[in-house]
Structure formats: structure tokens, C-alpha cells
Scaffold this active site. Structure first.
Site, PDB file in Angstrom:
ATOM      1  N   ARG A  61       0.843  -1.187   0.000  1.00  0.00           N
ATOM      2  CA  ARG A  61       0.000   0.000   0.000  1.00  0.00           C
ATOM      3  C   ARG A  61       0.880   1.239   0.000  1.00  0.00           C
ATOM      4  O   ARG A  61       1.767   1.375   0.833  1.00  0.00           O
ATOM      5  CB  ARG A  61      -0.886  -0.016   1.251  1.00  0.00           C
ATOM      6  CG  ARG A  61      -2.122   0.818   1.094  1.00  0.00           C
ATOM      7  CD  ARG A  61      -3.036   0.609   2.268  1.00  0.00           C
ATOM      8  NE  ARG A  61      -3.738  -0.659   2.232  1.00  0.00           N
ATOM      9  CZ  ARG A  61      -4.630  -1.024   3.149  1.00  0.00           C
ATOM     10  NH1 ARG A  61      -4.898  -0.236   4.157  1.00  0.00           N
ATOM     11  NH2 ARG A  61      -5.258  -2.192   3.057  1.00  0.00           N
ATOM     12  N   SER A 117      -8.121  -0.239   0.732  1.00  0.00           N
ATOM     13  CA  SER A 117      -9.138  -0.389   1.772  1.00  0.00           C
ATOM     14  C   SER A 117      -9.805   0.940   2.135  1.00  0.00           C
ATOM     15  O   SER A 117     -10.382   1.587   1.282  1.00  0.00           O
ATOM     16  CB  SER A 117      -8.506  -1.059   2.996  1.00  0.00           C
ATOM     17  OG  SER A 117      -9.486  -1.386   3.938  1.00  0.00           O
ATOM     18  N   HIS A 118      -9.657   1.352   3.375  1.00  0.00           N
ATOM     19  CA  HIS A 118     -10.342   2.530   3.895  1.00  0.00           C
ATOM     20  C   HIS A 118      -9.530   3.808   3.706  1.00  0.00           C
ATOM     21  O   HIS A 118      -9.946   4.871   4.149  1.00  0.00           O
ATOM     22  CB  HIS A 118     -10.605   2.311   5.378  1.00  0.00           C
ATOM     23  CG  HIS A 118      -9.361   1.855   6.077  1.00  0.00           C
ATOM     24  ND1 HIS A 118      -8.860   0.587   5.911  1.00  0.00           N
ATOM     25  CD2 HIS A 118      -8.491   2.505   6.875  1.00  0.00           C
ATOM     26  CE1 HIS A 118      -7.742   0.473   6.607  1.00  0.00           C
ATOM     27  NE2 HIS A 118      -7.487   1.625   7.196  1.00  0.00           N
ATOM     28  N   LYS A 162      -2.873  -6.658  -3.359  1.00  0.00           N
ATOM     29  CA  LYS A 162      -2.487  -7.829  -2.582  1.00  0.00           C
ATOM     30  C   LYS A 162      -2.874  -9.100  -3.311  1.00  0.00           C
ATOM     31  O   LYS A 162      -3.747  -9.086  -4.186  1.00  0.00           O
ATOM     32  CB  LYS A 162      -3.089  -7.779  -1.179  1.00  0.00           C
ATOM     33  CG  LYS A 162      -4.560  -8.030  -1.114  1.00  0.00           C
ATOM     34  CD  LYS A 162      -4.969  -8.165   0.360  1.00  0.00           C
ATOM     35  CE  LYS A 162      -6.446  -8.436   0.451  1.00  0.00           C
ATOM     36  NZ  LYS A 162      -6.903  -8.656   1.799  1.00  0.00           N
ATOM     37  N   ASP A 193     -16.508  -0.019   4.074  1.00  0.00           N
ATOM     38  CA  ASP A 193     -15.348   0.785   3.673  1.00  0.00           C
ATOM     39  C   ASP A 193     -15.050   0.685   2.175  1.00  0.00           C
ATOM     40  O   ASP A 193     -15.834   0.121   1.416  1.00  0.00           O
ATOM     41  CB  ASP A 193     -14.116   0.365   4.492  1.00  0.00           C
ATOM     42  CG  ASP A 193     -13.581  -0.989   4.062  1.00  0.00           C
ATOM     43  OD1 ASP A 193     -14.394  -1.831   3.653  1.00  0.00           O
ATOM     44  OD2 ASP A 193     -12.351  -1.190   4.110  1.00  0.00           O
ATOM     45  N   ASP A 196     -13.208  -1.120   0.186  1.00  0.00           N
ATOM     46  CA  ASP A 196     -13.242  -2.400  -0.525  1.00  0.00           C
ATOM     47  C   ASP A 196     -14.277  -3.368   0.042  1.00  0.00           C
ATOM     48  O   ASP A 196     -14.301  -4.538  -0.359  1.00  0.00           O
ATOM     49  CB  ASP A 196     -11.854  -3.039  -0.543  1.00  0.00           C
ATOM     50  CG  ASP A 196     -11.349  -3.366   0.843  1.00  0.00           C
ATOM     51  OD1 ASP A 196     -11.735  -2.678   1.803  1.00  0.00           O
ATOM     52  OD2 ASP A 196     -10.573  -4.331   0.980  1.00  0.00           O
ATOM     53  N   ASP A 253     -14.844  -4.712   3.091  1.00  0.00           N
ATOM     54  CA  ASP A 253     -14.632  -5.759   4.094  1.00  0.00           C
ATOM     55  C   ASP A 253     -14.901  -5.287   5.522  1.00  0.00           C
ATOM     56  O   ASP A 253     -15.061  -6.108   6.422  1.00  0.00           O
ATOM     57  CB  ASP A 253     -13.232  -6.403   3.958  1.00  0.00           C
ATOM     58  CG  ASP A 253     -12.108  -5.403   4.033  1.00  0.00           C
ATOM     59  OD1 ASP A 253     -12.375  -4.192   4.199  1.00  0.00           O
ATOM     60  OD2 ASP A 253     -10.937  -5.832   3.906  1.00  0.00           O
ATOM     61  N   ARG A 254     -14.964  -3.974   5.732  1.00  0.00           N
ATOM     62  CA  ARG A 254     -15.224  -3.488   7.094  1.00  0.00           C
ATOM     63  C   ARG A 254     -16.690  -3.140   7.282  1.00  0.00           C
ATOM     64  O   ARG A 254     -17.421  -2.941   6.315  1.00  0.00           O
ATOM     65  CB  ARG A 254     -14.407  -2.237   7.372  1.00  0.00           C
ATOM     66  CG  ARG A 254     -12.947  -2.483   7.378  1.00  0.00           C
ATOM     67  CD  ARG A 254     -12.198  -1.247   7.844  1.00  0.00           C
ATOM     68  NE  ARG A 254     -10.791  -1.586   7.968  1.00  0.00           N
ATOM     69  CZ  ARG A 254      -9.911  -0.913   8.685  1.00  0.00           C
ATOM     70  NH1 ARG A 254     -10.299   0.161   9.348  1.00  0.00           N
ATOM     71  NH2 ARG A 254      -8.664  -1.292   8.755  1.00  0.00           N
ATOM     72  N   LYS A 264     -12.551 -10.519   5.867  1.00  0.00           N
ATOM     73  CA  LYS A 264     -13.662  -9.965   6.619  1.00  0.00           C
ATOM     74  C   LYS A 264     -14.710  -9.487   5.618  1.00  0.00           C
ATOM     75  O   LYS A 264     -14.400  -9.278   4.448  1.00  0.00           O
ATOM     76  CB  LYS A 264     -13.198  -8.866   7.552  1.00  0.00           C
ATOM     77  CG  LYS A 264     -12.393  -7.774   6.894  1.00  0.00           C
ATOM     78  CD  LYS A 264     -11.699  -6.952   7.964  1.00  0.00           C
ATOM     79  CE  LYS A 264     -10.869  -5.853   7.351  1.00  0.00           C
ATOM     80  NZ  LYS A 264      -9.441  -5.962   7.693  1.00  0.00           N
ATOM     81  N   ARG A 266      -0.879   3.093  17.273  1.00  0.00           N
ATOM     82  CA  ARG A 266      -2.223   2.757  17.736  1.00  0.00           C
ATOM     83  C   ARG A 266      -2.151   2.369  19.204  1.00  0.00           C
ATOM     84  O   ARG A 266      -1.321   1.543  19.598  1.00  0.00           O
ATOM     85  CB  ARG A 266      -2.802   1.597  16.937  1.00  0.00           C
ATOM     86  CG  ARG A 266      -2.883   1.847  15.439  1.00  0.00           C
ATOM     87  CD  ARG A 266      -3.930   0.954  14.798  1.00  0.00           C
ATOM     88  NE  ARG A 266      -3.819   0.882  13.361  1.00  0.00           N
ATOM     89  CZ  ARG A 266      -4.199   1.836  12.510  1.00  0.00           C
ATOM     90  NH1 ARG A 266      -4.712   2.969  12.955  1.00  0.00           N
ATOM     91  NH2 ARG A 266      -4.059   1.675  11.207  1.00  0.00           N
TER      92      ARG A 266
END
Ligand code: G1P
Ligand code: ZN
Length: 542
Positions: A21, A112-113, A125, A276, A278, A280-281, A375, A495
Site C-alpha cells: 500500500r 481499503s479505507h 495484494k 469501507d 473495498d 470488508d469493514r 472480513k 495505535r
């Protein structure tokens, strides 16, 4: 005709938590995508003549990347490439299609997000034949290859029309353009009772689904409004845009604030959800009641047998280490095993393949099951709808009853984004250096019970994954976890995951930040966050 194009390695193609990414501009450099794709194929064996699925979340540069991937995959010997119409396919739908068609694997173009567009991020990926992200053994091999690559193979062929359904011959193989929703929707029908869900909407149940101008728009339109009879307009921001309308397609309380505000307002529908970039969230909010992703995992697991696909019960429940322990309490009550894995969906794959776990989840708004190996945002929405249709209670009532039974894990994640990498690394090193001295120490009313740097032993392939984040665990089930993100593209993201357990009958109030105030303050001082990152406050609180 197959062309062999000379190239030179790039030094920055190490896959992170979810593949490679980077800023879109990095991907636009000549040979950048080509090198990475060739490195993937160089790391795989025995795929001659086999089928590869290629999908993308529709972000800026998606179509160009897919055209390149088609040519390079065919030049390397794949026989058939299956692509979603318009180059679109959600991550869980790619996983489902790999499994349904038993293809060799798949390539997903997404960040993704993360923000999209020319100034946003892009990513790629590789997923293996079980439908899940490639394990580290493969991603390590891909990375090693990126550092020595000298040439890639491609076809001397024009772009194909990604918008026309059907099969076209290309090189020695063929390209098949499919409806990106059809197979996914069919899979959902095997797991959920669509008649019962239609009954829920027919009874006057209202919902808003925010697709955030990303990939789930077409899926939500087709399934929620088309199949289940949700009122037109239930799905908002339902057309995928290359720049996601300029917004972060991240379904959390910061970036899906409009949805949150609506659900907390007097005009609130019964249920709100978002997904999101893609697909998956997921974000789940009931009228007046936000459900943290960690709680959502626990509540879905506790009620899963209400759906036909899980009527026989769960084999086990898996969660990533920073995810709250709420799901563990459900597993204990069900008498099934709870697994704790490093962050990132790839670690669930072995557990699902071996039949050790049925439902998995992460605190970062990811939940899924053994139906795919990613997910799955819409899946979580459909399981929630199943529970609501069956129990005929509100989300808030379901949550209250859950906490009354299992106790409540108050939870928050504080992200310090785009901080200086050296400072963030020094912060983690300093924490690691103190691990041995922390147990037994008290900080106000908080007494440290144990502290470690999380290491995972995979019970299926016996691989070991060390150094996955510093855990400081306190008596009574409270916890502070520190780790550096593996998906950022600028500097480092620290995080900090903060959790406190309130047993049944306790009452810390409703508001998580208030219930966690002492732990939050300690999380700052313990790691000297301000001194080492220059940040007083996190950039995102979820
Ligand atoms: C983040 C999340 C992680 C998720 C990953 C991919 O990774 O924290 O749970 O699996 O995105 O969606 P991180 O940036 O923390 O490495
Ligand atoms: Zn995603």
C-alpha cells in the site's frame, strides 16, 4: 505476443498488514505495479493454464492497474482471468469467487479505507486458493523477489473492454468479465433466510446503509433494496467513485459521522451501517446505540445460530490481539475455544481452513466467518439484520441484555497518525525495554498483572510470529496495547488500544471515553507519547 521488459527493482515494495500500500503517485511510476505483479507470479508455482480472479475497489488508477495485471498474468501463463465488470469487486466477493470457482488465487487492487484519488493511496495484494490473503511465507518471498527483479513479462495487446460481460480471448488465454455481485449474493442466500429478512423490512423496519461512495454500493443496492425490499434510498452514497467523493471511505465515528449523527437524532431509523472502500469493514449503529466492533463480534457470535448458515453452532471464535476480550466471554459460555491472533486477517485463514474457528473479528471494524477468507462488511450487516428479525428487539436492547449476561468491555482505540517514524520506533523500544519491570507496579488504582510483546504460535502450521505489540495487562481485565500500524503510507501511526472490563451488574455509565479516562491518561504517560511523538492528542479516536 509475449514481451519481456527489462526493469530495475524498487526498494520499497515490502507488503504490510494487507499487501503493498502506497501513495497512488508511487504506484504510477513506470514499472512499479508491473514489478510487484511479476514478483508475485515469480513467487508462485504450478499455475500454468489456471484461473486468476482480479478485482478492485474502483479507486483512481484501478482500471489501469487491472489492464496491466490481465496482460502480465496471461503472459506468465495463467489460462483464464475473471474480472468484475468495470474492474469492480469487493474484497469479500473476490474471496467468495476464488472459493466458488476454485481458482488458483486472486489479485485485489485496493487501499481499503484509505483516501483514494490522485493524491490518495493505492494498493495491491495477492490472495491464495482458499480465498484468503497470502500467508507471510508467500509475502516474504514476494518481497525478496522485488529486490532482485530484472524483467517482467507482459502481452503486446490492447486494453480490453472491462464493461462488457462475457469472455474474450487474449494471448494464449481468455478474460471473463462477470457481474461482481451475482456469486456473492448467491452465497449470502445460503447463509441467511432472505424471506425472514424481507419480513423484517415489510414490517416497517427502517435502515440506512452508507456505502461511502465505495465498492459496497452495488452490493447493497442489489441485496438490501433489490432482494430484501428495503425502501429505496436506504442505501446512500451508493455509486462507487474513483476518489470516494473526496472522503475517507472508513466506516468509523470520525469518517461516518453523518450516519452516527442521524442514528442519534430524533429522525433515526432502526438501524444504521456502513462499509469501507473495498467492502470488508463494517460499522454498526442502532437507534441511539453505537456498537463497538469488538462488541459486535461478541454479539454476532452469541446470536449466530439464529442464521441458517450457523444453526449447527460455532467451532470456535477468533479475534485479533488488540480486539477486546468480549468475544472470549461468549466463547467461554458456548464452551468453544477462543483464539487470539496478531492483527491482520491473514492470521485467521489457517484457523478457518482447519475448522477450528467459525467466526472471527478485529476491533478495526472487521468481522467475518468461514464463508470466505476475508472480513465481510455486508455479511455482518445481514447477520445483524437476522438477529433483529428473529429477536424483534432494538439494537440497544440486544446490547443491554448482552452486557447484563457477559459484562461489558469498555473499549477505545486512539490513533496518532503520521508521526515521525524514528520517534514512534523509539517509543516502542522504550516500552519493550520496560516490560520485565512492569508487573506488580501500581499506577493509582491500576495494578499491572502482566506485560509482554505479543507473540503468536499458529496451531495449524506451527509458524511463530513475534513482536506483534506491547500489552500491559492490569488486574481485573483492563488492558493497554501499543502497536505501530502496518498499513499507513506516511511516517508511522501509533495505535493505542484501551480496554476495561466491567462485570455484569457494574455501572460505569454509557460513555466509553469517560469510563476509560484513567487508563487513557496512563496510556499517554506510560509511553511518553507527547515527548516522543510531539502529539498531545490522538488524530482519530474510535
Ligand atoms: C489495520 C487494522 C487491522 C486490519 C488492517 C487491514 O491494520 O488495524 O485490524 O486488519 O488495517 O484492514 P494496521 O494499520 O493497524 O496495521
Ligand atoms: Zn477494507
Amino acid at each position: 505476443m509475449i514481451l519481456t521488459v527489462a526493469t530495475q527493482p524498487f526498494a520499497d515494495q515490502k507488503p504490510g498488514t494487507s499487501g503493498l500500500r502506497k501513495k497512488t503517485t508511487v504506484f504510477q511510476q513506470p514499472n512499479y505495479v508491473e514489478n510487484f505483479l511479476q514478483s508475485i507470479f515469480d513467487s508462485l508455482e504450478n499455475f500454468a493454464g489456471k484461473t486468476l480472479v482480479i478485482g478492485g475497489d474502483g479507486r483512481f488508477f484501478n482500471r489501469e492497474a487491472i489492464q496491466k495485471a490481465i496482460r502480465i498474468a496471461l503472459a506468465n501463463g495463467f489460462g483464464r482471468i475473471v474480472v468484475g465488470r468495470g474492474g469492480l469487486m469487493s474484497t469479500p466477493a473476490v474471496s467468495a469467487l476464488i472459493r466458488a470457482r476454485q481458482t488458483f488465487g486472486g489479485i485485489i487492487f485496493s487501499a481499503s479505507h484509505n483516501l483514494g484519488g490522485p493524491n490518495g493511496d493505492f494498493g495491491v495484494k495477492y490472495n491464495i486458493g482458499n480465498g484468503g490473503p497470502a500467508p507471510e511465507k508467500i509475502t516474504d518471498a514476494i518481497y525478496a523477489r522485488t529486490m532482485t527483479i530484472a524483467a517482467y513479462k507482459t502481452l503486446d495487446a490492447p486494453d480490453i473492454d472491462l464493461d462488457a460481460l462475457g469472455v474474450v480471448a487474449l494471448g494464449a488465454g481468455s478474460v471473463e468479465i462477470v457481474d461482481p455481485v451475482a456469486n456473492y449474493s448467491a452465497l449470502m442466500k445460503t447463509l441467511f433466510d432472505f424471506d425472514a429478512l424481507r419480513g423484517l423490512f415489510a414490517s416497517g423496519f427502517t435502515m440506512r446503509f452508507d456505502a461511502m461512495h465505495a465498492i459496497t454500493g452495488p452490493y447493497a443496492h442489489a441485496i438490501l433494496e433489490g432482494e430484501l425490499g428495503a425502501a429505496p434510498g436506504t442505501v446512500v452514497n451508493g455509486t462507487p467513485l474513483p476518489d470516494f467523493g473526496g472522503h475517507h471511505p472508513d466506516p468509523n465515528l470520525t469518517y461516518a459521522k453523518d450516519l452516527y449523527d442521524l442514528l442519534m437524532s430524533p429522525q433515526a431509523p432502526d438501524f444504521g451501517a456502513a462499509s469501507d472502500g473495498d467492502g470488508d469493514r463494517n460499522l454498526i449503529i442502532g437507534r441511539g446505540q453505537f456498537i463497538t466492533p469488538s462488541d459486535s463480534l461478541a454479539m454476532l457470535a452469541a446470536n449466530a445460530t439464529l442464521a441458517p448458515g450457523y444453526a449447527k453452532g460455532l467451532a470456535g471464535i477468533a479475534r485479533s490481539m488488540p480486539t477486546s476480550a468480549a468475544a472470549d466471554r461468549v466463547a467461554a459460555k458456548l464452551g468453544v475455544k477462543a483464539y487470539e491472533t496478531p492483527t491482520g486477517w491473514k492470521f485467521f485463514g489457517n484457523l478457518l481452513d482447519a475448522g477450528l474457528a467459525t467466526i472471527c473479528g478485529e476491533e478495526s471494524a472487521g468481522t467475518g466467518s468461514n464463508h470466505v477468507r476475508e472480513k465481510d462488511g455486508l455479511w455482518a450487516v445481514l447477520l445483524w439484520l437476522t438477529i433483529l428479525a428473529s429477536r424483534r428487539q432494538s439494537v440497544a436492547e440486544i446490547a443491554r441484555q448482552h452486557w447484563a449476561t457477559y459484562g461489558r468491555n469498555y473499549y477505545t482505540r486512539h490513533d496518532f497518525e503520521e508521526v515521525d517514524l524514528a520517534g514512534a520506533t523509539a517509543l516502542m523500544d522504550a516500552l519493550r525495554a520496560r516490560l520485565a519491570s512492569l508487573p506488580g507496579q501500581s499506577f493509582g488504582a491500576l495494578k499491572v498483572e502482566a506485560a509482554d510483546d505479543f507473540a503468536y504460535h499458529d496451531p495449524v502450521d506451527n509458524s511463530d510470529t513475534p513482536a506483534q505489540g506491547v500489552r500491559v495487562m492490569f488486574e481485573g481485565g483492563s488492558r493497554i496495547v501499543y502497536r505501530l500500524s502496518g498499513t499507513g503510507t506516511v511516517g508511522a501511526t501509533l495505535r493505542v488500544y484501551i480496554e476495561r472490563y466491567d462485570p455484569p451488574g457494574g455501572d460505569l455509565g454509557e460513555e466509553a471515553q469517560a469510563a476509560l479516562a484513567d487508563l487513557i491518561a496512563l496510556s499517554r504517560s506510560l509511553a511518553e507519547i507527547e515527548k516522543r511523538t510531539g502529539r498531545k492528542e490522538p488524530s482519530v479516536v474510535t
